[in-house]
Design an enzyme around this catalytic site. Structure first.
Site, mmCIF file in Angstrom:
data_model
loop_
_atom_site.group_PDB
_atom_site.id
_atom_site.type_symbol
_atom_site.label_atom_id
_atom_site.label_comp_id
_atom_site.label_asym_id
_atom_site.label_seq_id
_atom_site.Cartn_x
_atom_site.Cartn_y
_atom_site.Cartn_z
ATOM 1 N N PRO A 89 44.592 34.589 40.688
ATOM 2 C CA PRO A 89 44.532 34.668 39.085
ATOM 3 C C PRO A 89 43.421 33.550 38.625
ATOM 4 O O PRO A 89 43.083 33.672 37.623
ATOM 5 C CB PRO A 89 45.775 34.058 39.180
ATOM 6 C CG PRO A 89 46.822 34.332 40.230
ATOM 7 C CD PRO A 89 45.642 34.330 41.358
ATOM 8 N N GLU A 116 53.178 31.332 47.818
ATOM 9 C CA GLU A 116 53.045 30.887 46.510
ATOM 10 C C GLU A 116 51.615 30.818 46.235
ATOM 11 O O GLU A 116 51.228 30.352 45.282
ATOM 12 C CB GLU A 116 54.057 29.817 46.562
ATOM 13 C CG GLU A 116 55.425 29.985 46.338
ATOM 14 C CD GLU A 116 55.651 30.920 45.349
ATOM 15 O OE1 GLU A 116 56.163 31.990 45.698
ATOM 16 O OE2 GLU A 116 55.382 30.776 44.009
ATOM 17 N N ARG A 154 32.590 52.926 44.833
ATOM 18 C CA ARG A 154 32.107 54.090 44.157
ATOM 19 C C ARG A 154 30.672 54.270 43.509
ATOM 20 O O ARG A 154 30.098 55.067 43.213
ATOM 21 C CB ARG A 154 33.161 54.796 43.103
ATOM 22 C CG ARG A 154 33.351 53.558 41.847
ATOM 23 C CD ARG A 154 34.449 54.095 40.940
ATOM 24 N NE ARG A 154 34.028 55.421 40.112
ATOM 25 C CZ ARG A 154 33.300 55.226 39.047
ATOM 26 N NH1 ARG A 154 32.588 54.191 38.977
ATOM 27 N NH2 ARG A 154 32.885 56.184 38.390
ATOM 28 N N ASP A 169 29.065 56.456 34.005
ATOM 29 C CA ASP A 169 30.402 55.894 33.424
ATOM 30 C C ASP A 169 30.036 55.346 32.096
ATOM 31 O O ASP A 169 29.085 54.750 31.875
ATOM 32 C CB ASP A 169 30.693 54.918 34.325
ATOM 33 C CG ASP A 169 31.301 55.372 35.717
ATOM 34 O OD1 ASP A 169 31.750 54.509 36.457
ATOM 35 O OD2 ASP A 169 31.629 56.288 35.901
HETATM 36 N N1 4GO Z 1 45.309 38.779 38.971
HETATM 37 C C1 4GO Z 1 44.779 38.605 40.579
HETATM 38 O O1 4GO Z 1 43.581 39.181 40.872
HETATM 39 C C2 4GO Z 1 45.712 37.965 41.552
HETATM 40 C C3 4GO Z 1 45.177 37.879 42.781
HETATM 41 C C4 4GO Z 1 45.915 37.216 43.773
HETATM 42 C C5 4GO Z 1 47.466 37.027 43.259
HETATM 43 N N2 4GO Z 1 48.376 36.504 44.344
HETATM 44 C C6 4GO Z 1 47.776 35.859 45.492
HETATM 45 C C7 4GO Z 1 47.077 34.578 45.201
HETATM 46 C C8 4GO Z 1 47.576 33.732 46.424
HETATM 47 C C9 4GO Z 1 48.726 34.020 46.497
HETATM 48 C C10 4GO Z 1 49.083 35.374 45.926
HETATM 49 N N3 4GO Z 1 47.943 37.287 42.031
HETATM 50 C C11 4GO Z 1 47.046 37.818 41.233
#
Ligand code: 4GO
Length: 246
Positions: A89, A116, A154, A169
């Site tokens: 994230p 986690e 793609r 696209d």
């Molecule tokens: N928004 C995303 O691209 C994303 C990527 C990995 C994740 N979770 C993973 C990251 C490390 C432990 C779980 N959550 C969300």
């Protein structure tokens, strides 16, 4: 040709999305190669542990750095030339532009975290990029990895039939898709815009451009600012803004 190396503790999650439809065909055609690596195969302890408790306490478990490092050394990913992407994230938010940029590489390594989170050294010493598919937290990096593989694959020439060529696209041109219709031209009193049945290609093209501008302006005005609009576009957009019923 593009080769993905995916490191995951759940490689079986990738069987179905890459085992069907376009991505399967792309692999059969040799346009895309997807190799899965089970991080657990690179553990050395009896219990094949890929996670451990965080130093400093706190709940949850973290993905350990050694198994990931051993897996990377096994697949021989040269850290300078190859994108080694941690899905997280905290990463750069993925979009069509990032997909286009990544599709120019011949090789991409994806690190899928779990639990986690991951040991910081995976982020700073092993990965050389971090990508997020959006502002939400998932249980692992596998789904984001699938999204990235789909969007990038793609764009590889030959993956899409020349009919639906990726270059057409709307998002590649920064606009949302115009409305699209197919047979029948009338269903339960729901018709198809006359212009699309007219066979008048110039009119159809400008109708589509105008509809894409209208839809983008109404739903994603943030995308409009990024566009370099032609004079014709500005004219169409003015009509749209004046609520032109056309
Ligand atoms: N928004 C995303 O691209 C994303 C990527 C990995 C994740 N979770 C993973 C990251 C490390 C432990 C779980 N959550 C969300």
């Amino acid at each position: 040709m593009i080769r993905f190396d995916i490191l995951s503790t759940f490689p079986e999650m990738f069987d179905s999305p890459f085992g069907s439809s376009l991505l399967k065909k792309a692999q059969e055609k040799g346009l895309v190669q997807i190799r899965l690596h089970n991080i657990r195969d690179y553990t050395e302890d009896r219990h094949r542990m890929t996670d451990d408790a965080p130093y400093g306490g706190g709940g949850g478990m973290l993905m350990k750095v050694e198994p990931v490092d051993k897996a990377l050394r096994e697949i021989g990913a040269d850290r300078e030339a190859v994108p080694i992407i941690l899905l997280t994230p905290q990463g750069q938010v993925f979009n069509q532009g990032v997909a286009e940029e990544l599709s120019a590489h011949s090789r991409i390594v994806l690190l899928c975290g779990h639990y986690e989170g991951v040991d910081e050294r995976i982020r700073t010493k092993l990965a050389n990029r971090e990508i997020s598919i959006g502002d939400y937290v998932l249980t692992g990096g596998e789904l984001p990895a699938m999204v990235l593989v789909d969007a990038v694959s793609r764009l590889v020439p030959g993956v899409l039939g020349n009919a639906e060529s990726a270059s057409a696209d709307s998002l590649s041109f920064g606009l949302l898709e115009y409305p699209q219709y197919t047979r029948p031209s009338e269903y339960r009193g729901w018709g198809v815009p006359e212009v699309l049945l007219s066979g008048h290609h110039k009119l159809i093209t400008s109708w589509r451009r105008k509809e894409a501008l209208k839809r983008t302006w109404l739903r994603r005005p943030d995308l409009i600012e990024k566009l370099d609009l032609t004079e014709e576009d500005r004219k169409l957009l003015r009509e749209v803004m004046q609520g032109d019923p056309e």
